[in-house]
Design a protein around this motif. Structure first.
Motif, PDB file in Angstrom:
ATOM      1  N   LYS A  24       0.825  -1.197   0.000  1.00 44.60           N
ATOM      2  CA  LYS A  24       0.000   0.000   0.000  1.00 44.60           C
ATOM      3  C   LYS A  24       0.863   1.252   0.000  1.00 44.60           C
ATOM      4  CE  LYS A  24      -4.019  -2.065   2.322  1.00 44.60           C
ATOM      5  NZ  LYS A  24      -4.842  -2.064   3.538  1.00 44.60           N
ATOM      6  N   SER A  25       1.964   1.237   0.767  1.00 42.88           N
ATOM      7  CA  SER A  25       2.798   2.421   0.874  1.00 42.88           C
ATOM      8  C   SER A  25       3.582   2.677  -0.408  1.00 42.88           C
ATOM      9  CB  SER A  25       3.769   2.277   2.052  1.00 42.88           C
ATOM     10  OG  SER A  25       4.656   1.194   1.823  1.00 42.88           O
ATOM     11  N   GLU A  26       3.757   1.632  -1.235  1.00 40.71           N
ATOM     12  CA  GLU A  26       4.524   1.790  -2.465  1.00 40.71           C
ATOM     13  C   GLU A  26       3.725   2.503  -3.551  1.00 40.71           C
ATOM     14  OE1 GLU A  26       5.664  -2.134  -3.430  1.00 40.71           O
ATOM     15  OE2 GLU A  26       7.169  -2.284  -1.859  1.00 40.71           O
ATOM     16  N   VAL A  27       2.397   2.493  -3.454  1.00 41.94           N
ATOM     17  CA  VAL A  27       1.560   3.140  -4.454  1.00 41.94           C
ATOM     18  C   VAL A  27       1.434   4.616  -4.103  1.00 41.94           C
ATOM     19  CG1 VAL A  27      -0.698   3.214  -5.554  1.00 41.94           C
ATOM     20  CG2 VAL A  27       0.291   1.015  -4.881  1.00 41.94           C
ATOM     21  N   VAL A  28       2.098   5.464  -4.872  1.00 43.37           N
ATOM     22  CA  VAL A  28       2.095   6.896  -4.615  1.00 43.37           C
ATOM     23  C   VAL A  28       1.282   7.581  -5.703  1.00 43.37           C
ATOM     24  CG1 VAL A  28       3.497   8.974  -4.372  1.00 43.37           C
ATOM     25  CG2 VAL A  28       4.368   6.768  -3.555  1.00 43.37           C
ATOM     26  N   LYS A  29       0.205   8.211  -5.309  1.00 40.04           N
ATOM     27  CA  LYS A  29      -0.661   8.882  -6.276  1.00 40.04           C
ATOM     28  C   LYS A  29      -0.146  10.290  -6.543  1.00 40.04           C
ATOM     29  CE  LYS A  29      -5.476   9.875  -7.355  1.00 40.04           C
ATOM     30  NZ  LYS A  29      -6.872   9.736  -6.935  1.00 40.04           N
ATOM     31  N   LEU A  30       0.164  10.568  -7.809  1.00 42.61           N
ATOM     32  CA  LEU A  30       0.633  11.884  -8.200  1.00 42.61           C
ATOM     33  C   LEU A  30      -0.556  12.807  -8.448  1.00 42.61           C
ATOM     34  CD1 LEU A  30       3.467  10.859 -10.705  1.00 42.61           C
ATOM     35  CD2 LEU A  30       3.726  11.677  -8.368  1.00 42.61           C
ATOM     36  N   PRO A  31      -0.324  14.123  -8.474  1.00 40.82           N
ATOM     37  CA  PRO A  31      -1.427  15.059  -8.763  1.00 40.82           C
ATOM     38  C   PRO A  31      -2.021  14.779 -10.140  1.00 40.82           C
ATOM     39  CG  PRO A  31       0.504  16.211  -7.914  1.00 40.82           C
ATOM     40  CD  PRO A  31       0.941  14.804  -8.181  1.00 40.82           C
ATOM     41  N   ARG A  32      -3.311  14.987 -10.262  1.00 39.19           N
ATOM     42  CA  ARG A  32      -3.982  14.744 -11.535  1.00 39.19           C
ATOM     43  C   ARG A  32      -3.522  15.764 -12.575  1.00 39.19           C
ATOM     44  NH1 ARG A  32      -9.892  12.825 -10.843  1.00 39.19           N
ATOM     45  NH2 ARG A  32      -8.588  11.125 -10.068  1.00 39.19           N
ATOM     46  N   PRO A  33      -3.197  15.314 -13.789  1.00 36.65           N
ATOM     47  CA  PRO A  33      -2.773  16.245 -14.842  1.00 36.65           C
ATOM     48  C   PRO A  33      -3.856  17.287 -15.125  1.00 36.65           C
ATOM     49  CG  PRO A  33      -2.360  13.971 -15.481  1.00 36.65           C
ATOM     50  CD  PRO A  33      -3.205  13.919 -14.246  1.00 36.65           C
ATOM     51  N   VAL A  34      -3.423  18.509 -15.350  1.00 35.30           N
ATOM     52  CA  VAL A  34      -4.359  19.599 -15.626  1.00 35.30           C
ATOM     53  C   VAL A  34      -4.469  19.776 -17.138  1.00 35.30           C
ATOM     54  CG1 VAL A  34      -4.861  22.054 -15.318  1.00 35.30           C
ATOM     55  CG2 VAL A  34      -3.765  20.743 -13.467  1.00 35.30           C
ATOM     56  N   GLY A  35      -5.660  19.596 -17.665  1.00 39.90           N
ATOM     57  CA  GLY A  35      -5.868  19.735 -19.104  1.00 39.90           C
ATOM     58  C   GLY A  35      -6.721  18.592 -19.627  1.00 39.90           C
ATOM     59  N   THR A  36      -6.965  18.597 -20.930  1.00 38.83           N
ATOM     60  CA  THR A  36      -7.765  17.549 -21.548  1.00 38.83           C
ATOM     61  C   THR A  36      -6.921  16.293 -21.752  1.00 38.83           C
ATOM     62  OG1 THR A  36      -7.224  18.444 -23.730  1.00 38.83           O
ATOM     63  CG2 THR A  36      -9.275  19.188 -22.706  1.00 38.83           C
ATOM     64  N   ILE A  37      -7.548  15.140 -21.557  1.00 34.13           N
ATOM     65  CA  ILE A  37      -6.839  13.865 -21.647  1.00 34.13           C
ATOM     66  C   ILE A  37      -7.549  12.929 -22.621  1.00 34.13           C
ATOM     67  CG2 ILE A  37      -6.016  11.849 -20.356  1.00 34.13           C
ATOM     68  CD1 ILE A  37      -6.053  13.556 -17.833  1.00 34.13           C
ATOM     69  N   ALA A  38      -6.771  12.329 -23.490  1.00 34.13           N
ATOM     70  CA  ALA A  38      -7.287  11.296 -24.396  1.00 34.13           C
ATOM     71  C   ALA A  38      -6.704   9.964 -23.951  1.00 34.13           C
ATOM     72  CB  ALA A  38      -6.895  11.589 -25.839  1.00 34.13           C
ATOM     73  N   ILE A  39      -7.541   8.953 -23.863  1.00 26.04           N
ATOM     74  CA  ILE A  39      -7.098   7.615 -23.481  1.00 26.04           C
ATOM     75  C   ILE A  39      -7.011   6.765 -24.747  1.00 26.04           C
ATOM     76  CG2 ILE A  39      -7.490   5.624 -22.000  1.00 26.04           C
ATOM     77  CD1 ILE A  39      -7.141   8.259 -20.475  1.00 26.04           C
ATOM     78  N   ALA A  40      -5.814   6.366 -25.114  1.00 24.79           N
ATOM     79  CA  ALA A  40      -5.640   5.549 -26.316  1.00 24.79           C
ATOM     80  C   ALA A  40      -6.138   4.130 -26.050  1.00 24.79           C
ATOM     81  CB  ALA A  40      -4.171   5.523 -26.730  1.00 24.79           C
ATOM     82  N   GLY A  41      -6.540   3.457 -27.125  1.00 20.08           N
ATOM     83  CA  GLY A  41      -6.891   2.056 -26.985  1.00 20.08           C
ATOM     84  C   GLY A  41      -5.631   1.228 -26.793  1.00 20.08           C
ATOM     85  N   PHE A  42      -5.741   0.133 -26.064  1.00 18.09           N
ATOM     86  CA  PHE A  42      -4.596  -0.746 -25.836  1.00 18.09           C
ATOM     87  C   PHE A  42      -4.024  -1.214 -27.166  1.00 18.09           C
ATOM     88  CE2 PHE A  42      -5.311  -1.229 -21.324  1.00 18.09           C
ATOM     89  CZ  PHE A  42      -4.085  -1.669 -20.849  1.00 18.09           C
ATOM     90  N   THR A  43      -2.702  -1.186 -27.270  1.00 16.04           N
ATOM     91  CA  THR A  43      -2.029  -1.749 -28.427  1.00 16.04           C
ATOM     92  C   THR A  43      -1.110  -2.874 -27.963  1.00 16.04           C
ATOM     93  OG1 THR A  43      -0.254  -0.090 -28.276  1.00 16.04           O
ATOM     94  CG2 THR A  43      -2.083   0.375 -29.775  1.00 16.04           C
ATOM     95  N   ASN A  44      -0.791  -3.741 -28.906  1.00 15.32           N
ATOM     96  CA  ASN A  44       0.052  -4.899 -28.618  1.00 15.32           C
ATOM     97  C   ASN A  44       1.259  -4.890 -29.555  1.00 15.32           C
ATOM     98  OD1 ASN A  44      -0.212  -8.376 -29.547  1.00 15.32           O
ATOM     99  ND2 ASN A  44       1.108  -7.474 -27.992  1.00 15.32           N
ATOM    100  N   PRO A  45       2.321  -4.152 -29.170  1.00 15.42           N
ATOM    101  CA  PRO A  45       3.512  -4.129 -30.019  1.00 15.42           C
ATOM    102  C   PRO A  45       4.088  -5.542 -30.162  1.00 15.42           C
ATOM    103  CG  PRO A  45       3.614  -2.435 -28.314  1.00 15.42           C
ATOM    104  CD  PRO A  45       2.488  -3.344 -27.959  1.00 15.42           C
ATOM    105  N   VAL A  46       4.409  -5.908 -31.389  1.00 20.71           N
ATOM    106  CA  VAL A  46       5.003  -7.231 -31.611  1.00 20.71           C
ATOM    107  C   VAL A  46       6.467  -7.120 -32.007  1.00 20.71           C
ATOM    108  CG1 VAL A  46       2.843  -8.387 -32.159  1.00 20.71           C
ATOM    109  CG2 VAL A  46       4.124  -7.269 -33.985  1.00 20.71           C
TER     110      VAL A  46
END
Length: 218
Positions: A24-46
């Protein structure tokens, strides 16, 4: 003999509690980015040149498309769980992923990075989250048996790219192959958290997204 078994289990449970606290202590939550965010679809580099960093454990090993679709859905679910709203979903961002193409821009790694920046620009986003699945091995065998098992194994990278300044600002790397308690007592906390049984690759992906997005501030 019973006394020794009892002592062993007591030690294991103590380690489990310590491991749980440490995780639990290892998970450090950083401040949320300020601005618009696009979430890309998962890709599978081969191939390694498709990666933004690191190397594949094995090139030329594609993952089934339905797994990528499930991961996209899980990404949206975890973001909702974390209270993140107002972002462009993978289903929308995939349209720009299909429009933009890799171009010869220096090294292949540079071309891969330039491609994702262009996808972010196509989405008119300040940031783009790029999730990549590098390795996927699902559980084979009975979940409660401790023999004839091929354990689940997952490697996932999450990159947060600042589109305007053209740089990677945050990265999360997850590389996990489940091990039986008998092989790694120090991971007792994780073992018991998973119900004391073998888990599936999608369960490991859940852990990766939950912890990874939190560390990225999402």
């Amino acid at each position: 003999m019973k006394r020794l078994v009892h002592l062993f289990m007591t030690c294991v449970l103590a380690l489990a509690l310590l491991s749980g606290c440490a995780s639990k202590s290892e998970v450090v939550k950083l401040p949320r980015p300020v601005g618009t965010i696009a979430i890309a679809g998962f890709t599978n580099p081969v191939f390694n040149w498709e990666l933004l960093a690191g190397y594949l454990p094995q090139e030329g090993r594609p993952i089934k498309a339905d797994v990528l679709q499930q991961l996209d859905a899980k990404m949206v679910g975890v973001l909702s769980k974390h209270g993140v709203t107002g972002y462009a979903r993978p289903a929308i961002t995939r349209q720009c992923q299909e429009i933009e193409v890799f171009e010869n821009m220096g090294t292949r790694r540079q071309a891969a990075f330039a491609y994702w920046v262009k996808v972010g620009e196509c989405m008119t986003a300040d940031y783009i989250l790029v999730p990549q699945i590098l390795f996927w091995q699902d559980l084979r065998g009975m979940q409660k048996a401790d023999y004839n098992i091929q354990p689940a194994s997952v490697i996932i990278d999450l990159y947060l790219i600042d589109v305007n300044n053209k740089r990677i600002v945050r990265r999360f790397h997850f590389d996990e192959t489940q091990q039986p308690l008998s092989e790694n007592v120090l991971n007792a906390g994780t073992f018991f958290k998973r119900g004391g049984k073998w888990v599936k690759a999608m369960d490991l992906a859940d852990e990766a997204l939950d912890n990874g997005l939190m560390e990225l501030g999402l």
